[in-house]
Write a protein that holds these residues in place. Structure first.
Motif, PDB file in Angstrom:
ATOM      1  N   ALA A  54       0.835  -1.208   0.000  1.00 25.92           N
ATOM      2  CA  ALA A  54       0.000   0.000   0.000  1.00 25.92           C
ATOM      3  C   ALA A  54       0.867   1.254   0.000  1.00 25.92           C
ATOM      4  N   VAL A  55       1.958   1.235   0.768  1.00 21.26           N
ATOM      5  CA  VAL A  55       2.881   2.380   0.783  1.00 21.26           C
ATOM      6  C   VAL A  55       3.492   2.577  -0.598  1.00 21.26           C
ATOM      7  N   PHE A  56       3.883   1.485  -1.230  1.00 20.32           N
ATOM      8  CA  PHE A  56       4.476   1.543  -2.569  1.00 20.32           C
ATOM      9  C   PHE A  56       3.478   2.133  -3.570  1.00 20.32           C
ATOM     10  N   ALA A  57       2.224   1.676  -3.511  1.00 23.70           N
ATOM     11  CA  ALA A  57       1.209   2.162  -4.446  1.00 23.70           C
ATOM     12  C   ALA A  57       0.968   3.653  -4.288  1.00 23.70           C
ATOM     13  N   ALA A  58       1.109   4.159  -3.068  1.00 20.16           N
ATOM     14  CA  ALA A  58       0.841   5.572  -2.824  1.00 20.16           C
ATOM     15  C   ALA A  58       2.027   6.462  -3.151  1.00 20.16           C
ATOM     16  N   ASN A  59       3.250   5.914  -3.127  1.00 24.47           N
ATOM     17  CA  ASN A  59       4.425   6.773  -3.241  1.00 24.47           C
ATOM     18  C   ASN A  59       5.389   6.428  -4.378  1.00 24.47           C
ATOM     19  N   CYS A  60       5.385   5.193  -4.864  1.00 18.34           N
ATOM     20  CA  CYS A  60       6.455   4.742  -5.752  1.00 18.34           C
ATOM     21  C   CYS A  60       5.997   4.353  -7.146  1.00 18.34           C
ATOM     22  N   VAL A  61       4.701   4.118  -7.315  1.00 15.43           N
ATOM     23  CA  VAL A  61       4.187   3.629  -8.598  1.00 15.43           C
ATOM     24  C   VAL A  61       4.444   4.610  -9.718  1.00 15.43           C
ATOM     25  N   ALA A  62       4.408   5.906  -9.434  1.00 12.45           N
ATOM     26  CA  ALA A  62       4.568   6.910 -10.489  1.00 12.45           C
ATOM     27  C   ALA A  62       5.868   6.741 -11.252  1.00 12.45           C
ATOM     28  N   CYS A  63       6.902   6.265 -10.581  1.00 11.15           N
ATOM     29  CA  CYS A  63       8.206   6.084 -11.233  1.00 11.15           C
ATOM     30  C   CYS A  63       8.479   4.628 -11.573  1.00 11.15           C
ATOM     31  N   HIS A  64       8.236   3.747 -10.610  1.00  9.71           N
ATOM     32  CA  HIS A  64       8.606   2.347 -10.787  1.00  9.71           C
ATOM     33  C   HIS A  64       7.529   1.517 -11.464  1.00  9.71           C
TER      34      HIS A  64
END
Length: 315
Positions: free
Chosen positions: A212-222
């Motif tokens: 959930a943290v990844f989806a909120a903060n990292c998806v835009a780049c990764h």
């Protein structure tokens, strides 16, 4: 003189002195040896006149011939450059895309790039281009900015995060922990999630929270599948290749403080043909791609930048 006499067994005059009954014969040097010695003296004098030989306070004598070892080296280097110029001109006139079709010219370009790599790139990437922590392995097929000939050439030409070069590869991963964007617990959860993607950790409650943290903060780049985005140099987090280390401590450091490795913009340091040969050599190491890979559908440059520190490949 009074003690000199003729030695009866040899018929040679003595030198006139004697030690405990032992006398020295006055045997003349052979004529051939004397003439050779005189010739050497004459040669040495002539050499000092013809060639530079005598040192001075600021410079030595130049000699009447004006010859110097530096001048001879310059002539030999110029002759060697003239011999290579035909090949260099051919490489310059051939586009990167067309070079692989000319096997002979391609082989020469690879050899030229190999020599340039040893001079310019070995300090960071190593003699075998295998890299080290923080310095990408150029032998594999994991690339941050793309592994086609044109991608590699662009990276070499403009570098990574080079001020003053408007076309440089530019990205910046946020320092999520240091700048307070994520609390330590959230950092630990996203680290668990990222490490679980490549099998370094089993799935757990922490990795589920980290998803959930990844989806909120990292998806835009990764990307939603965490396989990265070359448009802004975001690494693939789902493989087993890590530029800055794969331990919990290493990944925590990356998420907390981020990394921003740099690479020189060789366009301002090397001539265009050398850069082209370097691109060909790096591409030939084994991980080069035939064509540039398209960006993922719907991908857009991220305003805060892409991560640069979890995978190997082009820096």
């Amino acid at each position: 003189m009074a003690n000199k006499r003729i030695d009866e067994p040899t018929g040679t005059e003595t030198m006139g002195h004697e030690w405990d009954g032992i006398e020295e014969l006055n045997t003349p040097l052979p004529g051939w040896w004397l003439w050779t010695f005189y010739a050497c003296i004459i040669f040495a004098i002539a050499y000092c006149v013809v060639y530079p030989s005598w040192p001075g306070m600021k410079e030595g004598s130049h000699g009447v011939f004006g010859w110097t070892s530096r001048g001879q080296l310059a002539q030999e280097m110029a002759a060697a450059k003239a011999d290579r110029q035909v090949t260099l001109d051919a490489i310059a006139a051939t586009s990167l895309e067309d070079l692989p079709a000319n096997k002979d010219l391609m082989a020469k370009a690879v050899e030229g790039g190999k020599a340039a790599f040893k001079v310019n790139c070995v300090p960071c990437h190593g003699s075998g281009a295998a890299g080290s922590k923080g310095y990408p392995n150029l032998n594999d097929n994991d690339w941050l900015w793309g592994g086609s000939l044109t991608d590699i050439h662009t990276t070499l030409l403009h570098g990574i995060r080079q001020p003053g070069d408007a076309a440089t590869r530019m990205s910046a991963m946020p320092a999520f922990g240091r700048d307070g964007m994520l609390q330590p617990a959230a950092v630990a959860d996203v680290v668990s999630y990222v490490r679980s993607l490549s099998g370094l950790e089993p799935a757990s409650a922490a990795s589920q929270r980290g998803n959930a943290v990844f989806a909120a903060n990292c998806v835009a780049c990764h990307g939603p599948d965490a396989k990265g985005g070359r448009m802004f140099g975001a690494p693939n987090l789902a493989d087993k290749i890590w530029l800055y280390g794969s331990t919990r401590e290493d990944v925590t450091e990356t998420v907390t403080n981020a990394h921003a490795g740099v690479m020189p913009a060789w366009g301002g340091r090397l001539d265009p043909v050398t850069i082209k040969m370097l691109a060909v050599y790096v591409h030939s190491l084994g991980g080069g791609e035939k064509f540039a890979q398209p960006a993922p559908a719907g991908a857009a440059p991220a305003p805060a930048g892409a991560a640069s520190g979890a995978t190997n490949g082009q820096p």
